[in-house]
Design a protein around this motif. Structure first.
Motif, PDB file in Angstrom:
ATOM      1  N   GLN A   1     -57.190   3.353 -51.891  1.00 58.88           N
ATOM      2  CA  GLN A   1     -56.253   3.637 -53.309  1.00 58.88           C
ATOM      3  C   GLN A   1     -54.850   3.861 -52.717  1.00 58.88           C
ATOM      4  OE1 GLN A   1     -59.911   4.418 -52.620  1.00 58.88           O
ATOM      5  NE2 GLN A   1     -59.126   6.492 -52.304  1.00 58.88           N
TER       6      GLN A   1
ATOM      7  N   GLN B   1     -60.143   7.115 -58.509  1.00 65.01           N
ATOM      8  CA  GLN B   1     -60.942   5.738 -58.163  1.00 65.01           C
ATOM      9  C   GLN B   1     -62.401   6.023 -58.509  1.00 65.01           C
ATOM     10  OE1 GLN B   1     -62.934   4.590 -54.729  1.00 65.01           O
ATOM     11  NE2 GLN B   1     -61.755   2.793 -54.428  1.00 65.01           N
TER      12      GLN B   1
ATOM     13  N   CYS C   1     -59.172   1.851 -60.122  1.00 63.39           N
ATOM     14  CA  CYS C   1     -58.332   3.195 -60.273  1.00 63.39           C
ATOM     15  C   CYS C   1     -57.726   3.286 -61.601  1.00 63.39           C
ATOM     16  CB  CYS C   1     -57.235   2.677 -59.146  1.00 63.39           C
ATOM     17  SG  CYS C   1     -57.786   2.986 -57.404  1.00 63.39           S
TER      18      CYS C   1
END
Length: 398
Positions: free
Chosen positions: A149, A189, A89
């Motif tokens: 995420q 991501q 991320c």
């Protein structure tokens, strides 16, 4: 069916819709139509910088502009020993100050040799400090992430698009967009895969993203991201055995790895979907009564590596049934939004059903899972866990 208080990420149609807010006016960015987007603000540690613009999939429309950003520094993927895959991320701070709408995104790959796919998310301004703290706590740019995420309990990100090689942006033809506000962030991501280098680290990447922005008008309709989710009750496959094949042990393991909020998610989903009773099997579903009208423009199915298929339907089994999303052969590395030919209005009182099928026998066939101990799979963030989420792009109907 009673609706429980939604736990982390269970922001369902029956309970709430997630409005992604992140607003824009740029620092260290470029605009393809020469519109002024810089405001002279000082760059932050996560500031966006100009990158070579990718070719537009759709020409700019009246009032739109492109803003090209890239991650603040190169990243060198370093998968776990013996592995070739890493999910990272990475934050970009657009440093924008003008309100507006996000009408399209295009991931801009810098090193295609090691890039497999990428997901593009928005972080709300009120969650920016949490995102930066998560970044700072992990050495190097960004942090390791796989299944989610999201930034923590009640801190969801808004998944706005995906990229796979040769992928193009999703642009809706209606006058709609994700509302954006100052202080929000872009979160990528990125799935790095080192098969092309035989697993040898050393390659770097500094990819970016192109945002399609507009100031909008009073008629511009704000978009929302609305997930509908089902539990995961996937027993060990025939011939598999071990401590984690026990359901209670598996849930305790998820709780140990990710905390109580994630550990409680499966139980909350069961309360929503099956009166709290687990029904072990490959296929799970959940029905959500719709409390108020909502317009659906597109949908995306999200599972992990054991996912086989996912479908989202309205009023299934009735004469006015409608399929909003159908992914009969799910591919984790090719998760794409499906745009409806015509937006569909879901009415108050309708039932939205999400159905997912997983396959525990895939565990032996996948390099990421084949060396891990067998487990009874429930909802969780990890590579060995699973999810069932139909992610709908929606707006309120007024």
């Amino acid at each position: 069916m009673p609706t429980p208080t939604p736990p982390r990420r269970i922001l369902a149609l029956a309970t709430a819709t997630l409005t992604a807010t992140l607003t824009l006016a740029a620092c260290s960015s470029s605009s393809d139509d020469s519109a002024t987007t810089t405001d002279g603000a000082s760059a932050s540690p996560h500031g966006g910088h100009s990158s070579g613009p990718p070719a537009p999939a759709v020409p700019l429309r009246a009032g739109e502009r492109f803003v090209n950003l890239k991650t603040p520094e190169p990243y060198t993927p370093s998968p776990p020993s013996g592995g070739t895959d890493e999910y990272r991320c990475l934050l970009i701070d657009p440093q924008f100050t003008e309100p507006g709408f996000l009408t399209g995104t295009q991931f801009d790959p810098q090193n295609k040799t090691i890039l497999h796919h990428a997901l593009i998310n928005l972080v709300r301004p009120e969650d920016a400090a949490v995102a930066r703290a998560k970044d700072d706590a992990d050495p190097g740019p960004g942090w390791t992430c796989f299944g989610s995420q999201d930034l923590g309990p009640d801190r969801p990100t808004s998944w706005v698009d995906t990229w796979t090689p040769n992928g193009i942006e999703t642009v809706l033809k209606q006058d709609v967009g994700f509302p954006v506000k100052p202080g929000g962030l872009v979160l990528l991501q990125v799935h790095y895969n080192l098969l092309a280098t035989d697993g040898r680290p050393g390659e770097t990447d500094q990819s970016g993203v192109r945002l399609r922005l507009t100031k909008g008008t009073a008629a511009t309709t704000p978009l929302e991201t609305t997930p509908v989710q089902a539990p995961i009750e996937l027993p060990c496959a025939t011939g598999e055995s071990g401590p984690l094949c026990d359901r209670a042990t598996a849930i305790a393991d998820v709780t140990k790895r990710f905390g109580a909020e994630v550990g409680e998610t499966e139980g909350q989903l069961l309360q929503q979907c099956s009166n709290g009773k687990p029904v072990p099997g490959n296929t799970q579903r959940c029905d959500y009564p719709v409390p108020q009208p909502v317009r659906v423009y597109a949908g995306l199915g999200h599972m992990h590596l054991l996912g086989r298929s996912i479908k989202v339907e309205v009023n299934p089994g009735t004469p006015n049934a409608k399929t909003l999303l159908d992914v009969p052969a799910f591919n984790f590395d090719d998760q794409k939004y499906q745009v409806l030919p015509t937006p569909y209005d879901v009415k108050a009182g309708d039932i939205v059903r999400v159905t997912c099928t997983h396959d525990a026998s895939l565990r032996k066939l996948l390099p990421q899972l084949s060396k891990l101990p067998p487990r009874y799979v429930v909802w969780g963030d990890g590579t060995s866990d699973e999810m069932c989420s139909g992610i709908l792009t929606t707006s309120a109907v007024v």
